[in-house]
Write a protein that holds these residues in place. Structure first.
Motif, mmCIF file in Angstrom:
data_model
loop_
_atom_site.group_PDB
_atom_site.id
_atom_site.type_symbol
_atom_site.label_atom_id
_atom_site.label_comp_id
_atom_site.label_asym_id
_atom_site.label_seq_id
_atom_site.Cartn_x
_atom_site.Cartn_y
_atom_site.Cartn_z
ATOM 1 N N UNK A 45 0.885 -1.309 -0.082
ATOM 2 C CA UNK A 45 0.182 0.045 -0.134
ATOM 3 C C UNK A 45 0.962 1.437 -0.062
ATOM 4 N N UNK A 46 1.882 1.267 0.788
ATOM 5 C CA UNK A 46 2.824 2.507 0.898
ATOM 6 C C UNK A 46 3.598 2.608 -0.651
ATOM 7 N N UNK A 47 3.732 1.599 -1.276
ATOM 8 C CA UNK A 47 4.141 1.817 -2.636
ATOM 9 C C UNK A 47 3.413 2.183 -3.715
ATOM 10 N N UNK A 48 1.936 2.384 -3.289
ATOM 11 C CA UNK A 48 0.970 2.892 -4.167
ATOM 12 C C UNK A 48 0.327 1.916 -4.815
ATOM 13 N N UNK A 49 0.353 0.385 -4.616
ATOM 14 C CA UNK A 49 -0.346 -0.646 -5.193
ATOM 15 C C UNK A 49 -1.805 -0.663 -4.755
ATOM 16 N N UNK A 50 -2.653 -1.193 -5.700
ATOM 17 C CA UNK A 50 -3.855 -0.914 -5.440
ATOM 18 C C UNK A 50 -4.736 -2.400 -5.228
ATOM 19 N N UNK A 51 -5.867 -2.220 -4.839
ATOM 20 C CA UNK A 51 -6.703 -3.494 -4.991
ATOM 21 C C UNK A 51 -6.114 -4.815 -4.209
ATOM 22 N N UNK A 52 -5.673 -4.505 -3.016
ATOM 23 C CA UNK A 52 -4.647 -5.462 -2.380
ATOM 24 C C UNK A 52 -5.764 -6.448 -1.526
ATOM 25 N N UNK A 53 -5.285 -7.669 -1.874
ATOM 26 C CA UNK A 53 -5.994 -8.996 -1.045
ATOM 27 C C UNK A 53 -5.083 -9.952 -0.615
ATOM 28 N N UNK A 54 -5.699 -10.794 0.145
ATOM 29 C CA UNK A 54 -4.799 -11.987 0.683
ATOM 30 C C UNK A 54 -5.507 -13.312 0.321
ATOM 31 N N UNK A 55 -4.862 -14.403 0.153
ATOM 32 C CA UNK A 55 -5.527 -15.760 -0.164
ATOM 33 C C UNK A 55 -4.706 -16.754 0.725
ATOM 34 N N UNK A 56 -5.573 -17.632 1.386
ATOM 35 C CA UNK A 56 -4.998 -18.646 2.445
ATOM 36 C C UNK A 56 -4.651 -20.057 1.503
ATOM 37 N N UNK A 57 -3.731 -20.483 2.153
ATOM 38 C CA UNK A 57 -3.239 -21.830 1.804
ATOM 39 C C UNK A 57 -4.237 -23.083 2.292
ATOM 40 N N UNK A 58 -3.825 -24.354 1.997
ATOM 41 C CA UNK A 58 -4.811 -25.480 2.370
ATOM 42 C C UNK A 58 -4.773 -25.577 3.973
ATOM 43 N N UNK A 59 -3.657 -25.018 4.627
ATOM 44 C CA UNK A 59 -3.728 -24.960 5.893
ATOM 45 C C UNK A 59 -4.437 -24.086 6.561
ATOM 46 N N UNK A 60 -4.949 -23.060 5.711
ATOM 47 C CA UNK A 60 -5.916 -21.880 6.275
ATOM 48 C C UNK A 60 -4.744 -20.716 6.665
ATOM 49 N N UNK A 61 -3.636 -20.703 6.383
ATOM 50 C CA UNK A 61 -2.951 -19.812 6.526
ATOM 51 C C UNK A 61 -2.816 -18.464 5.528
ATOM 52 N N UNK A 62 -2.936 -17.362 5.688
ATOM 53 C CA UNK A 62 -2.701 -16.489 4.681
ATOM 54 C C UNK A 62 -1.393 -16.431 4.116
ATOM 55 N N UNK A 63 -1.256 -16.822 2.976
ATOM 56 C CA UNK A 63 -0.123 -17.164 2.349
ATOM 57 C C UNK A 63 0.302 -16.343 1.130
#
Ligand code: GLN
Length: 271
Positions: free
Chosen positions: A245-263
């Motif tokens: 976000x500090x670099x100005x990138x947009x539309x930020x999201x996260x995705x979890x792996x099969x163990x449920x960890x935000x990966x």
């Protein structure tokens, strides 16, 4: 054989894999005749089992690792590709499925064995990929794997420091950078600590050095409709999202792996 691997997680499965590899058998051969005499392969299997029991991962003993259904040679210079890194491929496919037939340009920062870029090239048949690694040994391993998989004409592997010397624009930027805090490396499993290259693990004092170095290149190199996907360690998604976000990138999201960890942290170009 299983007792020779005492203390190894999933010893029965790894014992079967060692026996098979030593004897040059396929899975079905052991099912058909589990008591087939190993003959001269017995000595080799014993040596492999001793190395495994001493903490060397099976992928390094056998020199191969599967990733996204493809088979990769693995040298000591490259990180052993992990199943959770497939989360990047899933996320990229989900985000870019409408563009699969386009001749997209990909870059993989810290290409290692080439597993990630090869998996992406296998899913995007018209795409061209650039893989960058600071380690000449890893770059050589990536080049060999891409050639063996038939992707040599769609991939270029460079030795370099993140995006230095690269010009955009790229439609897809991926990275599984080193993200372990330097002080945490001694506490990792022996398989990781003693056998993955330190360059591929060590993320500096707080673990975020690589993100701070590579995210500005992502912001500079991403095409107008481009997306980036970076792997993060457990508990790092929020801080990496803040760096993006500090670099100005947009539309930020996260995705979890099969163990449920935000990966995976992903996003689009600076607005
Ligand atoms: N996944 C590795 C681990 O097991 C870390 C790899 C990395 O730093 N990118 O800790």
């Amino acid at each position: 054989m299983t007792t020779a691997l005492e203390g190894v997680a999933d010893a029965p499965r790894e014992a079967a894999l060692i026996l098979r590899a030593a004897a040059g058998l396929e899975a079905k051969d052991l099912i058909v005749d589990p008591d087939a005499p190993l003959g001269p392969a017995a000595g080799l299997a014993e040596r492999h089992a001793a190395r495994r029991a001493a903490g060397e991962p099976l992928s390094r003993i056998l020199g191969r690792r599967e990733f996204w259904g493809l088979s990769f040679a693995l040298s000591p210079d490259a990180l052993d590709p992990r199943p959770e890194t497939e989360t990047i491929v899933e996320a990229a496919l989900a985000a870019m499925s409408a563009r699969r037939a386009e001749s997209l340009r990909f870059v993989d920062f810290g290409v290692g064995s080439g597993a990630l870029i090869a998996a992406l090239l296998s899913e995007f048949p018209a795409a061209l990929g650039v893989g960058v690694d600071l380690s000449p040994g890893a770059a050589a391993q990536a080049r060999a794997n891409l050639a063996a998989l038939g992707f040599a004409d769609r991939a270029e592997i460079r030795v370099g420091d993140w995006g230095d010397g690269l010009e955009g624009a790229f439609d897809l930027i991926v990275a599984n950078p080193p993200y372990v805090a330097s002080g945490d490396i001694a506490g990792l499993a022996r398989e990781v600590r003693e056998h993955d290259p330190r360059l591929a693990l060590d993320g500096g004092p707080d673990g975020y050095d690589a993100y701070r170095a590579l995210i500005p290149h992502v912001a500079r190199l991403l095409a107008p409709r481009g997306r980036f996907f970076v792997e993060v360690g457990a508990g790092q998604a929020e801080a990496v999202t803040a760096i993006a976000a500090a670099a100005g990138l947009s539309d930020l999201a996260t995705r979890r792996d099969l163990a449920g960890i935000e990966r995976v942290v992903s996003g689009g170009r600076a607005l």
